[in-house]
Write an enzyme that holds these catalytic residues in place. Structure first.
Site, PDB file in Angstrom:
ATOM      1  N   ARG A 115      50.320 114.583  -6.770  1.00  0.00           N
ATOM      2  CA  ARG A 115      51.483 115.078  -6.039  1.00  0.00           C
ATOM      3  C   ARG A 115      51.586 114.858  -4.392  1.00  0.00           C
ATOM      4  NH1 ARG A 115      51.354 121.505  -7.668  1.00  0.00           N
ATOM      5  NH2 ARG A 115      49.621 122.081  -5.747  1.00  0.00           N
ATOM      6  N   ASN A 168      52.492 127.736 -13.306  1.00  0.00           N
ATOM      7  CA  ASN A 168      52.114 128.672 -12.345  1.00  0.00           C
ATOM      8  C   ASN A 168      52.793 129.539 -11.479  1.00  0.00           C
ATOM      9  OD1 ASN A 168      49.517 127.715 -13.770  1.00  0.00           O
ATOM     10  ND2 ASN A 168      48.678 126.807 -11.875  1.00  0.00           N
ATOM     11  N   ASP A 169      53.610 128.468 -11.069  1.00  0.00           N
ATOM     12  CA  ASP A 169      55.350 128.919 -10.249  1.00  0.00           C
ATOM     13  C   ASP A 169      55.941 129.331 -11.073  1.00  0.00           C
ATOM     14  OD1 ASP A 169      53.798 129.077  -7.541  1.00  0.00           O
ATOM     15  OD2 ASP A 169      54.315 126.652  -7.522  1.00  0.00           O
ATOM     16  N   GLU A 196      58.912 123.214 -11.697  1.00  0.00           N
ATOM     17  CA  GLU A 196      58.446 124.353 -12.072  1.00  0.00           C
ATOM     18  C   GLU A 196      59.496 125.939 -10.898  1.00  0.00           C
ATOM     19  OE1 GLU A 196      54.734 124.524  -9.461  1.00  0.00           O
ATOM     20  OE2 GLU A 196      55.819 122.798  -7.653  1.00  0.00           O
ATOM     21  N   CYS A 227      51.059 120.876 -15.964  1.00  0.00           N
ATOM     22  CA  CYS A 227      50.008 120.714 -15.453  1.00  0.00           C
ATOM     23  C   CYS A 227      49.519 121.693 -15.116  1.00  0.00           C
ATOM     24  CB  CYS A 227      49.704 119.623 -14.706  1.00  0.00           C
ATOM     25  SG  CYS A 227      51.718 120.323 -12.967  1.00  0.00           S
ATOM     26  N   ARG A 283      52.537 135.781  -7.770  1.00  0.00           N
ATOM     27  CA  ARG A 283      51.754 135.022  -8.808  1.00  0.00           C
ATOM     28  C   ARG A 283      49.835 135.088  -8.118  1.00  0.00           C
ATOM     29  NH1 ARG A 283      51.605 128.652  -8.064  1.00  0.00           N
ATOM     30  NH2 ARG A 283      49.536 128.373  -8.361  1.00  0.00           N
ATOM     31  N   HIS A 338      28.494 108.601  -3.267  1.00  0.00           N
ATOM     32  CA  HIS A 338      28.346 108.491  -4.799  1.00  0.00           C
ATOM     33  C   HIS A 338      27.471 108.886  -5.287  1.00  0.00           C
ATOM     34  CE1 HIS A 338      31.093 104.522  -3.087  1.00  0.00           C
ATOM     35  NE2 HIS A 338      31.463 104.612  -4.421  1.00  0.00           N
ATOM     36  N   ARG A 398      46.116 117.558  -6.503  1.00  0.00           N
ATOM     37  CA  ARG A 398      46.730 118.557  -5.527  1.00  0.00           C
ATOM     38  C   ARG A 398      46.406 118.262  -4.475  1.00  0.00           C
ATOM     39  NH1 ARG A 398      45.335 122.270 -10.077  1.00  0.00           N
ATOM     40  NH2 ARG A 398      47.577 123.898  -9.720  1.00  0.00           N
TER      41      ARG A 398
HETATM   42  C1  PEP Z   1      52.002 125.118 -11.173  1.00  0.00           C
HETATM   43  O1  PEP Z   1      52.890 125.738 -10.225  1.00  0.00           O
HETATM   44  O2  PEP Z   1      51.522 125.375 -12.321  1.00  0.00           O
HETATM   45  C2  PEP Z   1      51.001 124.276 -10.040  1.00  0.00           C
HETATM   46  C3  PEP Z   1      49.977 123.072 -11.058  1.00  0.00           C
HETATM   47  O3  PEP Z   1      51.441 124.269  -9.148  1.00  0.00           O
HETATM   48  P1  PEP Z   1      50.027 124.845  -8.235  1.00  0.00           P
HETATM   49  O4  PEP Z   1      49.353 126.039  -9.103  1.00  0.00           O
HETATM   50  O5  PEP Z   1      49.448 124.152  -7.805  1.00  0.00           O
HETATM   51  O6  PEP Z   1      51.254 125.512  -7.086  1.00  0.00           O
HETATM   52 MG    MG Z   2      53.723 125.527  -8.617  1.00  0.00          MG
END
Ligand code: PEP
Ligand code: MG
Length: 540
Positions: free
Chosen positions: A331, A453-454, A430, A501, A464, A188, A295
């Site tokens: 998630r 991202n995915d 994604e 996200c 990636r 804390h 995450r």
């Molecule tokens: C994504 O794929 O954009 C995502 C937010 O998940 P991660 O980057 O954890 O795969």
């Molecule tokens: Mg992802």
């Protein structure tokens, strides 16, 4: 010059004299008392005064660091009202005919030991709290006053460790930074330091000796370094770093408490992405509206074995409670591909990114999935939790997830374990497949969150992880943007909300485009919240 490296819990640079936190050393002696009734009354009086002090601390913390972080002082009050704790103290006084100080100190040790020996990391952390509240009662019983050294000059507070109550009681206007020998980034105190906007470095070890009291020092909260008696070049470098940081923070600070609204009145939620409980301080400090992506797989990555239901429950509950009613989207685990954990015993694969990962593991190893779902539905009682599923490619998967949720809820019901039944659920968009069937998916869930991202990786067929392909990995590619637009249209057609996200959510060049698409939320790293708010407020 001495340089000591520790762990940074909050960025920023502070320059000033080191001042060691003053703690009066009390010697608690065991003494015989004749009138045990009067001794119990003396304890009750000290307990009542301690509760009064804690109420005052709660109000001070509420003003300084907000409700979620002030909560610890309510918990401390509850600890003092705990019947087992009171009974233990009074039993020692009466059965052994001893003084209240000895009874409180003994009970504190026993309870702290009991908490420390528990398996659960959250409960282990309570050992420090029980010691802290007992110390307060002891100070009142002994008539002791503790705190900062009396000096008018603001300084860097150094200590072995600081309890939450010690931290919040410090006169903020006189604290330039914290430097401690021990401490955990999840404590804390660390959260309070972040929330109080104070550069802090912990875990500096025993090189931070009390003999250094009064020496000139610099905390570099970005690198976790403490320089004692800095040489001229280091001092100049740090002064420049500090000036730059302050200028940037001042500019963004003005945006705290302001709405995420465009000039024409369009509003959008800005949430934060986290991987750990210790990130919550930064989320609150940067004034996020909620957590858009927790995450949860980081819990698995940090462990040597599967985190238990209780461990997970404690973490999810703590995040939900700290966010005090704001949305927390957790998630479910996304292990596989680049996130490998030995104890899962996953086979080596030709194409791991296209392989056995995320929901595919959960739907085939349901015992792992069910443990996480149980922890999530139980924790949902304590705040505003939503659950989101990664790597979805079909409606069938959602239907199977719902069946498993039904089984988990039936089991919890049969066991009489409290849980929240109606928790908002969503899917990550994604994969190109999820975009193409987004209208059907939207009928099954409450919201979408685009994992750009995915989505970029799978849309452009570009790994990636492969840095050689960086020049081809174009998240601004029209195909990616069309995918996001299509998912947004389908979500809205079914009356559901949609956010982003993935990293693209924080791409300020695209903010205007996302607003035009009508996205309802952008979830970004805590440090990007205020820059994004600034950008939104500049948009027409
Ligand atoms: C994504 O794929 O954009 C995502 C937010 O998940 P991660 O980057 O954890 O795969
Ligand atoms: Mg992802």
């Amino acid at each position: 010059m001495i340089t000591i490296t520790g762990k940074s819990v909050f960025g920023g640079v502070s320059i000033g004299k080191l001042s060691f936190y003053k703690r009066n050393q009390k010697v608690i002696k065991r003494t015989h008392v004749d009138d045990v009734k009067a001794e119990c009354t003396r304890f009750q009086g000290a307990k009542a005064s301690a509760i009064e002090q804690l109420k005052g601390l709660y109000d001070k913390a509420l003003e300084d660091v907000g409700e979620a972080n002030a909560m610890i002082f309510e918990i401390h009050q509850m600890m003092l009202e705990d019947l087992d704790y009171i009974e233990s103290i009074e039993n020692i006084i009466c059965a052994q005919e001893v003084n209240a100080e000895f009874a409180v100190a003994t009970t504190a040790d026993n309870f702290a030991q009991m908490f420390s020996s528990m398996d659960d990391a959250y409960m282990q952390g309570r050992a420090a709290d029980v010691k802290d509240v007992s110390e307060r009662v002891l100070n009142i019983l002994c008539g002791v006053d503790e705190g900062m050294n009396q000096t008018d000059e603001p300084c860097i507070i150094a200590s072995d460790d600081l309890a939450p109550s010690e931290t919040v009681q410090l006169d903020k206007s006189k604290v330039l930074g914290f430097a401690t020998m021990y401490g955990s980034s999840n404590s804390h105190t660390a959260i309070l330091a972040r929330t109080m906007n104070i550069p802090a470095v912990i875990g500096l070890g025993e090189e931070l000796r009390p003999q250094l009291d009064g020496q000139m020092a610099v905390i570099d909260g970005f690198t976790g370094k403490l320089y004692i008696d800095p040489d001229e070049a280091t001092l100049a470098e740090m002064q420049e770093k500090r000036a730059k940081d302050l200028a940037q923070k001042a500019l963004l600070e003005e945006l705290k408490g302001k709405e995420n609204v465009t000039k024409s009145g369009q509003k959008i939620n800005i949430y934060a992405n986290i991987g750990n409980v210790s990130d919550v301080g930064a989320v609150l400090k940067n004034d996020a509206g909620g957590i858009g992506l927790f995450r949860s797989e980081f819990l698995y990555l940090e462990n040597d074995t599967f985190p238990t239901e209780e461990q997970q429950f404690a973490v999810y509950k703590q995040v939900a409670e700290n966010m005090a009613g704001k949305k927390v989207i957790i998630r479910t685990l996304d292990i596989g591909a680049d996130k490998q954990v030995d104890y899962f015993g996953l086979d080596k694969e030709e194409n791991p990114a296209l392989g056995y990962r995320a929901i595919r593991i959960c739907l085939t190893r349901t015992e792992i999935f069910k443990t996480q779902l149980r922890a999530l539905y139980r924790a949902a009682v304590f705040g505003n939790i939503s659950i989101m599923f990664p790597m979805i490619i079909s409606v069938k998967e959602i239907q199977r997830i719902k069946e498993i949720i039904g089984e988990v809820q039936d089991e919890l019901k049969a066991q009489g374990i409290p849980f929240k039944e109606n928790v908002e659920t969503g899917v990550m968009i994604e994969t190109p497949a999820s975009v193409m069937i987004s209208r059907d998916l939207a009928r099954e869930v409450d919201f979408f969150s685009v994992g750009t991202n995915d989505l970029t990786q799978y849309t452009l067929a570009i790994d990636r992880q492969n840095s050689k392909l960086d020049e081809f990995y174009d998240p601004h590619h029209p195909a990616v943007l069309s995918m996001i637009r299509m998912a947004a249209e389908n979500a809205h057609a079914e009356g559901k909300w949609i956010g982003i996200c993935g990293e693209l959510g924080a791409d300020l060049e695209l903010t205007e485009e996302f607003l035009k698409m009508g996205l309802d939320e952008l979830s970004v790293s805590p440090s990007m919240i205020l820059p994004l708010r600034k950008r939104i407020r500049e948009c027409e």
